[in-house]
Design a protein around this motif. Sequence first.
Motif, PDB file in Angstrom:
ATOM      1  N   LYS A 107       0.819  -1.209   0.000  1.00 12.05           N
ATOM      2  CA  LYS A 107       0.000   0.000   0.000  1.00 12.05           C
ATOM      3  C   LYS A 107       0.856   1.264   0.000  1.00 12.05           C
ATOM      4  N   PRO A 246      -2.970 -12.000  -3.957  1.00 15.26           N
ATOM      5  CA  PRO A 246      -3.797 -12.151  -2.748  1.00 15.26           C
ATOM      6  C   PRO A 246      -4.792 -10.996  -2.688  1.00 15.26           C
ATOM      7  N   SER A 247      -6.087 -11.294  -2.686  1.00 16.33           N
ATOM      8  CA  SER A 247      -7.075 -10.245  -2.941  1.00 16.33           C
ATOM      9  C   SER A 247      -8.050 -10.003  -1.794  1.00 16.33           C
ATOM     10  N   GLY A 248      -8.315  -8.718  -1.546  1.00 12.26           N
ATOM     11  CA  GLY A 248      -9.290  -8.305  -0.542  1.00 12.26           C
ATOM     12  C   GLY A 248     -10.308  -7.415  -1.231  1.00 12.26           C
ATOM     13  N   PHE A 250      -9.603  -6.165  -4.190  1.00  6.75           N
ATOM     14  CA  PHE A 250      -9.305  -6.417  -5.605  1.00  6.75           C
ATOM     15  C   PHE A 250      -8.693  -5.223  -6.345  1.00  6.75           C
ATOM     16  N   GLY A 251      -8.065  -4.313  -5.598  1.00  3.43           N
ATOM     17  CA  GLY A 251      -7.369  -3.204  -6.250  1.00  3.43           C
ATOM     18  C   GLY A 251      -6.096  -3.683  -6.925  1.00  3.43           C
ATOM     19  N   ALA A 300      -5.967  -8.478   6.156  1.00  2.00           N
ATOM     20  CA  ALA A 300      -6.119  -7.375   5.194  1.00  2.00           C
ATOM     21  C   ALA A 300      -6.972  -7.799   3.994  1.00  2.00           C
ATOM     22  N   MET A 301      -7.275  -9.096   3.937  1.00  2.00           N
ATOM     23  CA  MET A 301      -8.130  -9.607   2.867  1.00  2.00           C
ATOM     24  C   MET A 301      -9.510 -10.002   3.390  1.00  2.00           C
ATOM     25  N   THR A 376       2.734  -9.171  -0.478  1.00  2.00           N
ATOM     26  CA  THR A 376       2.105  -7.879  -0.214  1.00  2.00           C
ATOM     27  C   THR A 376       2.527  -7.239   1.104  1.00  2.00           C
ATOM     28  N   ALA A 377       3.083  -8.033   2.033  1.00  2.00           N
ATOM     29  CA  ALA A 377       3.516  -7.454   3.317  1.00  2.00           C
ATOM     30  C   ALA A 377       4.773  -8.157   3.820  1.00  2.00           C
ATOM     31  N   PHE A 382       3.296  -9.028  10.437  1.00  2.00           N
ATOM     32  CA  PHE A 382       2.352  -9.974  11.059  1.00  2.00           C
ATOM     33  C   PHE A 382       3.122 -10.901  11.987  1.00  2.00           C
TER      34      PHE A 382
HETATM   35  C1  LIG Z   1      -4.584  -4.537   1.291  1.00  2.00           C
HETATM   36  C2  LIG Z   1      -3.868  -5.848   1.327  1.00  2.00           C
HETATM   37  C3  LIG Z   1      -4.212  -6.930   0.478  1.00  2.00           C
HETATM   38  C4  LIG Z   1      -5.405  -6.883  -0.446  1.00  2.00           C
HETATM   39  O1  LIG Z   1      -5.224  -6.004  -1.521  1.00  2.00           O
HETATM   40  P1  LIG Z   1      -6.489  -5.508  -2.366  1.00  2.00           P
HETATM   41  O2  LIG Z   1      -5.944  -4.547  -3.358  1.00  2.00           O
HETATM   42  O3  LIG Z   1      -7.418  -4.871  -1.386  1.00  2.00           O
HETATM   43  O4  LIG Z   1      -7.084  -6.719  -3.000  1.00  2.00           O
HETATM   44  C5  LIG Z   1      -3.426  -8.070   0.511  1.00  2.00           C
HETATM   45  N1  LIG Z   1      -2.378  -8.185   1.357  1.00  2.00           N
HETATM   46  C6  LIG Z   1      -2.032  -7.192   2.200  1.00  2.00           C
HETATM   47  C7  LIG Z   1      -0.883  -7.387   3.112  1.00  2.00           C
HETATM   48  C8  LIG Z   1      -2.748  -5.984   2.215  1.00  2.00           C
HETATM   49  O5  LIG Z   1      -2.395  -5.005   3.069  1.00  2.00           O
END
Ligand SMILES: *Cc1c(COP(=O)(O)O)cnc(C)c1O
Length: 429
Positions: A107, A246-248, A250-251, A300-301, A376-377, A382
Amino acid sequence: MQLYNLKDHNEVVSFSKAVTQGLGKNQGLFFPSIIPSFSKDEIDHLLNLNFVDRSTEILSAFIGEEIDKDLLKQRVANAFTFKAPVTPVEKDVGTLELFHGPTLAFKDFGGRFMAQMLQHIAGDEKITILTATSGDTGAAVAHAFYQIPNIKVVILYPNGKISPLQEKLFCTLGGNIHTIAIESDFDACQALVKQAFDDEELKVTIGLNSANSINISRLLAQICYYFEAFAQLTKQQQSQLVISVPSGNFGDLTAGLLAKAMGLPIKRFIAATNENDTVPRYLETKVWAPNKTVATISNAMDVSAPNNWPRVEEIFNLKGWDLSDLGTGKVSDKVTAETMKELDKLGYISEPHAAVAYRLLRDQLEDGEYGLFLGTAHPAKFIESVEGILERKIDLPKALADRANLDLLSKYMPADFSKLREFLMSLPK
Ligand SMILES: *Cc1c(COP(=O)(O)O)cnc(C)c1O
């Protein structure tokens, strides 16, 4: 650049308007009227450029004359100050590490670019960003806007309900970053933000603005690291590339699909979710039926109504692609934990979100293909769950370890709008 509202195609706005406004009428998302596309030769040329130069070309192709290219390049250089390396994990699998920024999550890319764009668009005007967070977004927003002139940031979070390390990450900055621990829960924080945006006098007086996650500037920024990943691969790997996201909300997937739509030859994508599986079920049954959100270790998902989904569908429609080509699947916490151990045995320490993406990539990758999953992190973000699952200690990165020793600068406040309003009005002009 022009963008239209996905809920009302007659509402067409400029890039500046889309960035400052966030959403269109009826809460509709903005979508680019034209997705620029590059020829094979142009893609080859782009892949030979460095990260900042290449990203400037990509973003400029969207934004066009609204921002002078040299100024844009300076903005991109200010935002993208860290790397996005591809690290090999197995012979046919690598991970794109997106967590080398100040708050250790992808992010940072979108947040920092959005901050640069808002500053550019606001010019000499003073603005106040007000946002509520349950942890991650607040940190990214705080660091992205830290020390940017003319912009003040006020972040509300539920006192005692975010991890101590998270709190240290964004409540120790000071300067133009004001953090308020609200004596209530996250919903109460969000309600206070909403009340502030409904208060016209307040809005005008302090130049209230949001730093919403659906902001188009974030998505455009995220396209750039898909090109960066591609540039690091061999010709062989590039020719059969599968990317698992990995999607939450979906951005991240939307940004990857935009990269493909622009001409980057990615073979296919896998949208990986945890138990919050609205999209995989939708693709199977054609019925959009979000369940109640469930809490998982990839928190986060934990999103059951992903707000970027209309953008995903728009891209598939515009390009004439078939949604059945999108790989999907859900991964339980139990399997996520087992997968983290499996990755550890391969010599790679991961965290729950990336592990969800790796699991489905490993299961769905075919012979001859090369797979990338998005990291993504940072695992340290975590740390509690990573240490619990791997049954050993992991190191904190220096930036985080240093912050952990600083004093918290937060104010404490009840969930009372009149108190918040008073505070906002009293901030130095
Ligand atoms: C925000 C986030 C996601 C999900 O990303 P989206 O763009 O909302 O699908 C996945 N992993 C981590 C660590 C995040 O912070």
